[in-house]
Design an enzyme around this catalytic site. Structure first.
Site, PDB file in Angstrom:
ATOM      1  N   ASN A  73      68.547  31.235  32.801  1.00 29.37           N
ATOM      2  CA  ASN A  73      68.100  30.831  31.466  1.00 29.37           C
ATOM      3  C   ASN A  73      66.814  31.516  31.019  1.00 29.37           C
ATOM      4  O   ASN A  73      66.135  31.043  30.109  1.00 29.37           O
ATOM      5  CB  ASN A  73      67.957  29.313  31.398  1.00 29.37           C
ATOM      6  CG  ASN A  73      69.229  28.626  31.844  1.00 29.37           C
ATOM      7  OD1 ASN A  73      69.232  27.928  32.850  1.00 29.37           O
ATOM      8  ND2 ASN A  73      70.328  28.861  31.142  1.00 29.37           N
ATOM      9  N   VAL A  76      62.192  32.413  27.556  1.00 27.58           N
ATOM     10  CA  VAL A  76      62.903  31.229  28.044  1.00 27.58           C
ATOM     11  C   VAL A  76      63.952  30.825  27.015  1.00 27.58           C
ATOM     12  O   VAL A  76      63.686  30.779  25.816  1.00 27.58           O
ATOM     13  CB  VAL A  76      61.916  30.061  28.277  1.00 27.58           C
ATOM     14  CG1 VAL A  76      62.652  28.777  28.644  1.00 27.58           C
ATOM     15  CG2 VAL A  76      60.904  30.437  29.353  1.00 27.58           C
ATOM     16  N   CYS A  77      65.140  30.513  27.515  1.00 27.38           N
ATOM     17  CA  CYS A  77      66.240  30.093  26.644  1.00 27.38           C
ATOM     18  C   CYS A  77      66.668  28.678  27.033  1.00 27.38           C
ATOM     19  O   CYS A  77      67.439  28.492  27.973  1.00 27.38           O
ATOM     20  CB  CYS A  77      67.407  31.068  26.779  1.00 27.38           C
ATOM     21  SG  CYS A  77      68.818  30.633  25.757  1.00 27.38           S
ATOM     22  N   ILE A  78      66.109  27.697  26.331  1.00 27.74           N
ATOM     23  CA  ILE A  78      66.547  26.311  26.496  1.00 27.74           C
ATOM     24  C   ILE A  78      66.728  25.713  25.104  1.00 27.74           C
ATOM     25  O   ILE A  78      66.081  26.134  24.143  1.00 27.74           O
ATOM     26  CB  ILE A  78      65.570  25.456  27.349  1.00 27.74           C
ATOM     27  CG1 ILE A  78      64.145  25.491  26.789  1.00 27.74           C
ATOM     28  CG2 ILE A  78      65.620  25.861  28.811  1.00 27.74           C
ATOM     29  CD1 ILE A  78      63.175  24.568  27.508  1.00 27.74           C
TER      30      ILE A  78
END
Length: 166
Positions: free
Chosen positions: A81, A88-90
Site C-alpha cells: 500500500n 501512502v495509499c489508504i
C-alpha cells in the site's frame, strides 16, 4: 496567516506534543510552515516492520480539513500500500466522495473529522495488515501473496536500513 487550517493544525500539533501517541512522533519540517510535517513511524510490535523507524512527510492542503493531506515515506519501505515513490495509499487519504474504481465506499474515504492522530494510526494499522486487493505497489502485493519469504527478506532489509539511519 490565521486560516482555519492553520489554527487546526497548530492545535493538533500542540495536542500531540502534550499527549504523545504510541507508535509515532510528529513535528514541523520548518517552523515557518505549519502545512508540512515530519513524522517518524515506529514499526508496530509483532509485525514484519517491528524495530524499524520509518520517516515520512505529511503535506496538508490549504483547505485542510476539507481535503486530506498526502503522506510520503522518505525511508525505504516495501509494502503493497505504498507506491514506489513512497506515497501512502489508504482509503482515508483519498478525497471525499464515491470511488471511481469502485473499490472503496464513500464512508471509507476522507472526512474532515480525521486528525493527524487518526491518519497515523491508520498507517500503523496498514503496516500491520497490508491490503493486497487494490495495491499501490503491485510487485510488493504479488510477493506478499505468492512469495512471502521474499517479501519478508525485503522488509527486513528496510527495517535494518531504517535502524542504521536512526
Amino acid at each position: 496567516m490565521n486560516s482555519q487550517a492553520c489554527l487546526l493544525l497548530q492545535k493538533q500539533l500542540k495536542d500531540l506534543c502534550k499527549h504523545p501517541v504510541d507508535g509515532f512522533s510528529a513535528g514541523l519540517v520548518d517552523e515557518k510552515n505549519i502545512f508540512e510535517w515530519s513524522v517518524t513511524i515506529i514499526g508496530p510490535p509483532d509485525t514484519l516492520y517491528e524495530g524499524g523507524f520509518f520517516y515520512a512527510i505529511m503535506s496538508f492542503p490549504q483547505n485542510y480539513p476539507n481535503s486530506p493531506p498526502t503522506v510520503r515515506f522518505t525511508s525505504d519501505i516495501w509494502h503493497p500500500n505504498v507506491y514506489p515513490d513512497g506515497r501512502v495509499c489508504i482509503s482515508i487519504l483519498h478525497p471525499p466522495g464515491d470511488d471511481p474504481s469502485g473499490y472503496e465506499l464513500a464512508s471509507e474515504r476522507w472526512t474532515p473529522v480525521h486528525t493527524v492522530e487518526s491518519i497515523m494510526l491508520s498507517i500503523i494499522s496498514m503496516l500491520s495488515g497490508p491490503n493486497d486487493e487494490s495495491p499501490a505497489n503491485v510487485e510488493a502485493a504479488k510477493e506478499w501473496r505468492e512469495k512471502r519469504d521474499e517479501f519478508k527478506k525485503k522488509v527486513s532489509r528496510c527495517v535494518r536500513k531504517s535502524q542504521e539511519m536512526f
